[in-house]
Motif scaffolding. Structure first.
Motif, PDB file in Angstrom:
ATOM      1  N   SER A   3     -12.222  -4.171   1.931  1.00 32.91           N
ATOM      2  CA  SER A   3     -10.792  -4.402   1.817  1.00 32.91           C
ATOM      3  C   SER A   3     -10.285  -3.678   0.583  1.00 32.91           C
ATOM      4  O   SER A   3     -11.017  -3.432  -0.361  1.00 32.91           O
ATOM      5  CB  SER A   3     -10.511  -5.904   1.712  1.00 32.91           C
ATOM      6  N   ARG A   4      -8.993  -3.349   0.584  1.00 29.07           N
ATOM      7  CA  ARG A   4      -8.435  -2.582  -0.523  1.00 29.07           C
ATOM      8  C   ARG A   4      -7.200  -3.302  -1.058  1.00 29.07           C
ATOM      9  O   ARG A   4      -6.394  -3.827  -0.305  1.00 29.07           O
ATOM     10  CB  ARG A   4      -8.081  -1.163  -0.066  1.00 29.07           C
ATOM     11  N   ALA A   5      -7.087  -3.309  -2.387  1.00 28.08           N
ATOM     12  CA  ALA A   5      -5.946  -3.955  -3.014  1.00 28.08           C
ATOM     13  C   ALA A   5      -4.684  -3.159  -2.722  1.00 28.08           C
ATOM     14  O   ALA A   5      -4.720  -1.948  -2.568  1.00 28.08           O
ATOM     15  CB  ALA A   5      -6.175  -4.065  -4.523  1.00 28.08           C
ATOM     16  N   LEU A   6      -3.554  -3.820  -2.669  1.00 25.36           N
ATOM     17  CA  LEU A   6      -2.271  -3.169  -2.405  1.00 25.36           C
ATOM     18  C   LEU A   6      -1.342  -3.386  -3.578  1.00 25.36           C
ATOM     19  O   LEU A   6      -1.338  -4.454  -4.167  1.00 25.36           O
ATOM     20  CB  LEU A   6      -1.639  -3.766  -1.149  1.00 25.36           C
ATOM     21  N   PRO A   7      -0.520  -2.415  -3.880  1.00 27.73           N
ATOM     22  CA  PRO A   7      -0.576  -1.017  -3.450  1.00 27.73           C
ATOM     23  C   PRO A   7      -1.580  -0.247  -4.295  1.00 27.73           C
ATOM     24  O   PRO A   7      -2.063  -0.770  -5.297  1.00 27.73           O
ATOM     25  CB  PRO A   7       0.841  -0.523  -3.684  1.00 27.73           C
ATOM     26  N   ARG A   8      -1.856   1.009  -3.908  1.00 29.90           N
ATOM     27  CA  ARG A   8      -2.860   1.777  -4.644  1.00 29.90           C
ATOM     28  C   ARG A   8      -2.495   3.254  -4.688  1.00 29.90           C
ATOM     29  O   ARG A   8      -2.143   3.850  -3.679  1.00 29.90           O
ATOM     30  CB  ARG A   8      -4.242   1.589  -4.027  1.00 29.90           C
ATOM     31  N   LYS A   9      -2.587   3.806  -5.870  1.00 30.46           N
ATOM     32  CA  LYS A   9      -2.355   5.237  -6.084  1.00 30.46           C
ATOM     33  C   LYS A   9      -3.631   5.977  -5.723  1.00 30.46           C
ATOM     34  O   LYS A   9      -4.706   5.644  -6.219  1.00 30.46           O
ATOM     35  CB  LYS A   9      -1.984   5.477  -7.551  1.00 30.46           C
ATOM     36  N   ALA A  40      -4.338  -2.335   7.406  1.00 35.97           N
ATOM     37  CA  ALA A  40      -4.771  -2.522   6.022  1.00 35.97           C
ATOM     38  C   ALA A  40      -5.423  -1.275   5.436  1.00 35.97           C
ATOM     39  O   ALA A  40      -5.472  -1.108   4.220  1.00 35.97           O
ATOM     40  CB  ALA A  40      -5.737  -3.700   5.928  1.00 35.97           C
ATOM     41  N   VAL A  41      -5.926  -0.382   6.300  1.00 33.25           N
ATOM     42  CA  VAL A  41      -6.542   0.855   5.816  1.00 33.25           C
ATOM     43  C   VAL A  41      -5.499   1.743   5.144  1.00 33.25           C
ATOM     44  O   VAL A  41      -5.769   2.399   4.141  1.00 33.25           O
ATOM     45  CB  VAL A  41      -7.233   1.610   6.970  1.00 33.25           C
ATOM     46  N   TYR A  42      -4.287   1.746   5.707  1.00 34.08           N
ATOM     47  CA  TYR A  42      -3.249   2.672   5.247  1.00 34.08           C
ATOM     48  C   TYR A  42      -2.188   2.013   4.358  1.00 34.08           C
ATOM     49  O   TYR A  42      -1.793   2.593   3.349  1.00 34.08           O
ATOM     50  CB  TYR A  42      -2.548   3.286   6.463  1.00 34.08           C
ATOM     51  N   ALA A  43      -1.707   0.853   4.758  1.00 30.86           N
ATOM     52  CA  ALA A  43      -0.561   0.244   4.078  1.00 30.86           C
ATOM     53  C   ALA A  43      -0.842   0.083   2.594  1.00 30.86           C
ATOM     54  O   ALA A  43      -1.885  -0.435   2.200  1.00 30.86           O
ATOM     55  CB  ALA A  43      -0.232  -1.107   4.707  1.00 30.86           C
ATOM     56  N   GLY A  44       0.071   0.572   1.778  1.00 26.75           N
ATOM     57  CA  GLY A  44      -0.061   0.461   0.332  1.00 26.75           C
ATOM     58  C   GLY A  44      -0.533   1.726  -0.353  1.00 26.75           C
ATOM     59  O   GLY A  44      -0.422   1.844  -1.573  1.00 26.75           O
ATOM     60  N   THR A  78      -0.152   3.762  12.399  1.00 28.61           N
ATOM     61  CA  THR A  78      -0.838   2.730  13.171  1.00 28.61           C
ATOM     62  C   THR A  78       0.010   1.476  13.141  1.00 28.61           C
ATOM     63  O   THR A  78       0.622   1.161  12.117  1.00 28.61           O
ATOM     64  CB  THR A  78      -2.246   2.435  12.607  1.00 28.61           C
ATOM     65  N   GLY A  79       0.083   0.787  14.247  1.00 36.32           N
ATOM     66  CA  GLY A  79       0.852  -0.450  14.290  1.00 36.32           C
ATOM     67  C   GLY A  79       2.266  -0.260  13.766  1.00 36.32           C
ATOM     68  O   GLY A  79       3.010   0.595  14.236  1.00 36.32           O
ATOM     69  N   SER A  80       2.619  -1.023  12.737  1.00 33.34           N
ATOM     70  CA  SER A  80       3.946  -0.926  12.135  1.00 33.34           C
ATOM     71  C   SER A  80       3.917  -0.184  10.805  1.00 33.34           C
ATOM     72  O   SER A  80       4.859  -0.271  10.017  1.00 33.34           O
ATOM     73  CB  SER A  80       4.527  -2.332  11.937  1.00 33.34           C
ATOM     74  N   VAL A  81       2.857   0.576  10.548  1.00 37.95           N
ATOM     75  CA  VAL A  81       2.705   1.332   9.301  1.00 37.95           C
ATOM     76  C   VAL A  81       3.151   2.768   9.518  1.00 37.95           C
ATOM     77  O   VAL A  81       2.677   3.448  10.434  1.00 37.95           O
ATOM     78  CB  VAL A  81       1.247   1.310   8.805  1.00 37.95           C
ATOM     79  N   THR A  82       4.057   3.237   8.668  1.00 38.84           N
ATOM     80  CA  THR A  82       4.532   4.612   8.766  1.00 38.84           C
ATOM     81  C   THR A  82       4.738   5.205   7.381  1.00 38.84           C
ATOM     82  O   THR A  82       4.744   4.490   6.376  1.00 38.84           O
ATOM     83  CB  THR A  82       5.834   4.711   9.575  1.00 38.84           C
ATOM     84  N   SER A  83       4.923   6.519   7.351  1.00 44.57           N
ATOM     85  CA  SER A  83       5.193   7.219   6.098  1.00 44.57           C
ATOM     86  C   SER A  83       6.604   6.920   5.629  1.00 44.57           C
ATOM     87  O   SER A  83       7.557   7.007   6.408  1.00 44.57           O
ATOM     88  CB  SER A  83       5.044   8.731   6.288  1.00 44.57           C
ATOM     89  N   CYS A 101       3.994   2.335   4.285  1.00 36.79           N
ATOM     90  CA  CYS A 101       4.548   0.981   4.231  1.00 36.79           C
ATOM     91  C   CYS A 101       4.399   0.310   5.595  1.00 36.79           C
ATOM     92  O   CYS A 101       4.574   0.950   6.639  1.00 36.79           O
ATOM     93  CB  CYS A 101       6.029   1.007   3.858  1.00 36.79           C
ATOM     94  N   ASP A 102       4.103  -0.969   5.564  1.00 33.37           N
ATOM     95  CA  ASP A 102       4.043  -1.771   6.784  1.00 33.37           C
ATOM     96  C   ASP A 102       5.435  -2.361   7.012  1.00 33.37           C
ATOM     97  O   ASP A 102       5.836  -3.309   6.341  1.00 33.37           O
ATOM     98  CB  ASP A 102       3.000  -2.878   6.642  1.00 33.37           C
ATOM     99  N   LEU A 103       6.168  -1.777   7.951  1.00 28.26           N
ATOM    100  CA  LEU A 103       7.561  -2.162   8.152  1.00 28.26           C
ATOM    101  C   LEU A 103       7.719  -3.520   8.821  1.00 28.26           C
ATOM    102  O   LEU A 103       8.843  -4.003   8.973  1.00 28.26           O
ATOM    103  CB  LEU A 103       8.293  -1.078   8.954  1.00 28.26           C
ATOM    104  N   SER A 104       6.596  -4.144   9.219  1.00 26.32           N
ATOM    105  CA  SER A 104       6.705  -5.521   9.709  1.00 26.32           C
ATOM    106  C   SER A 104       7.059  -6.473   8.571  1.00 26.32           C
ATOM    107  O   SER A 104       7.523  -7.585   8.806  1.00 26.32           O
ATOM    108  CB  SER A 104       5.399  -5.965  10.375  1.00 26.32           C
TER     109      SER A 104
END
Length: 201
Positions: A3-9, A40-44, A78-83, A101-104
């Motif tokens: 798992s990865r902490a959010l957000p992350r540079k 969760a892989v992308y968001a953040g 993926t899902g509700s995650v977009t640039s 960002c997860d727009l949900s």
């Protein structure tokens, strides 16, 4: 997968267009690519880009929405995650950023903006250990990074790996999260090796 902490540079400095496109999907080779919810892989994830790249992405496709200097891409990762792209004034200069960002979550866009401003207005230029590892992952080509497979112990399988050079021992794979400080320094570009580790409050 870890798992990865959010957000992350995930990248130090302002990425040019070629680097930006390469980092859009840093995780394309992961073994669980089509398993379950990948949000969760992308968001953040976020990184700085240059003005040319920001303008290019603004012009390339119709955006999902635009709110002043912030716009979201219509195509979802993926899902509700977009640039989501930002132009943010920081210390009297406008800077540009790409995020996932997860727009949900209706608060995700503003929460990401706040996180970026907080990180980039700290008085000391520094990198945390996590930022160093993410930068290494971002700049390493697919030939030299991957995921622990069946030959690794079960608890390690699916975790990210990078190729290291061991001198007379040749090259070997090591889990990204277990790199020593010396190994991290060896994998970083020279100009980033001696930045302080502790982030200023």
């Amino acid at each position: 997968m870890t798992s990865r902490a959010l957000p992350r540079k995930i990248f130090q400095g302002a990425a040019k267009r070629a680097d930006m496109f390469r980092m859009f999907d840093r995780h394309a080779m992961r073994p669980d690519l089509f398993d379950g919810d990948q949000s969760a892989v992308y968001a953040g994830e976020w990184f700085e880009i240059d003005e040319t790249s920001y303008s290019y992405m603004l012009d390339i496709l119709p955006s999902l929405w635009m709110r002043g200097p912030i716009f979201a891409m219509r195509e979802f990762m993926t899902g509700s995650v977009t640039s989501v792209f930002y132009a943010i004034r920081i210390d009297e200069a406008v800077r540009y950023f790409h995020t996932y960002c997860d727009l949900s979550d209706p608060n995700s866009v503003e929460a990401m903006r706040t996180a970026i401003v907080d990180r980039e207005t700290r008085p000391v230029r520094a990198m945390s250990r996590e930022e160093r590892l993410e930068h290494i992952w971002s700049i390493t080509t697919d030939d030299y990074r991957g995921y622990a497979g069946a030959r690794w112990p079960k608890p390690m399988q699916g975790h990210r790996t990078v190729m290291l050079y061991g001198g007379s021992e040749g090259t070997f794979l090591k889990l990204l999260d277990t790199l020593s400080d010396d190994q991290i320094a060896a994998k970083l570009p020279v100009h980033l090796r001696h930045l302080p580790s502790a982030l200023a409050a």
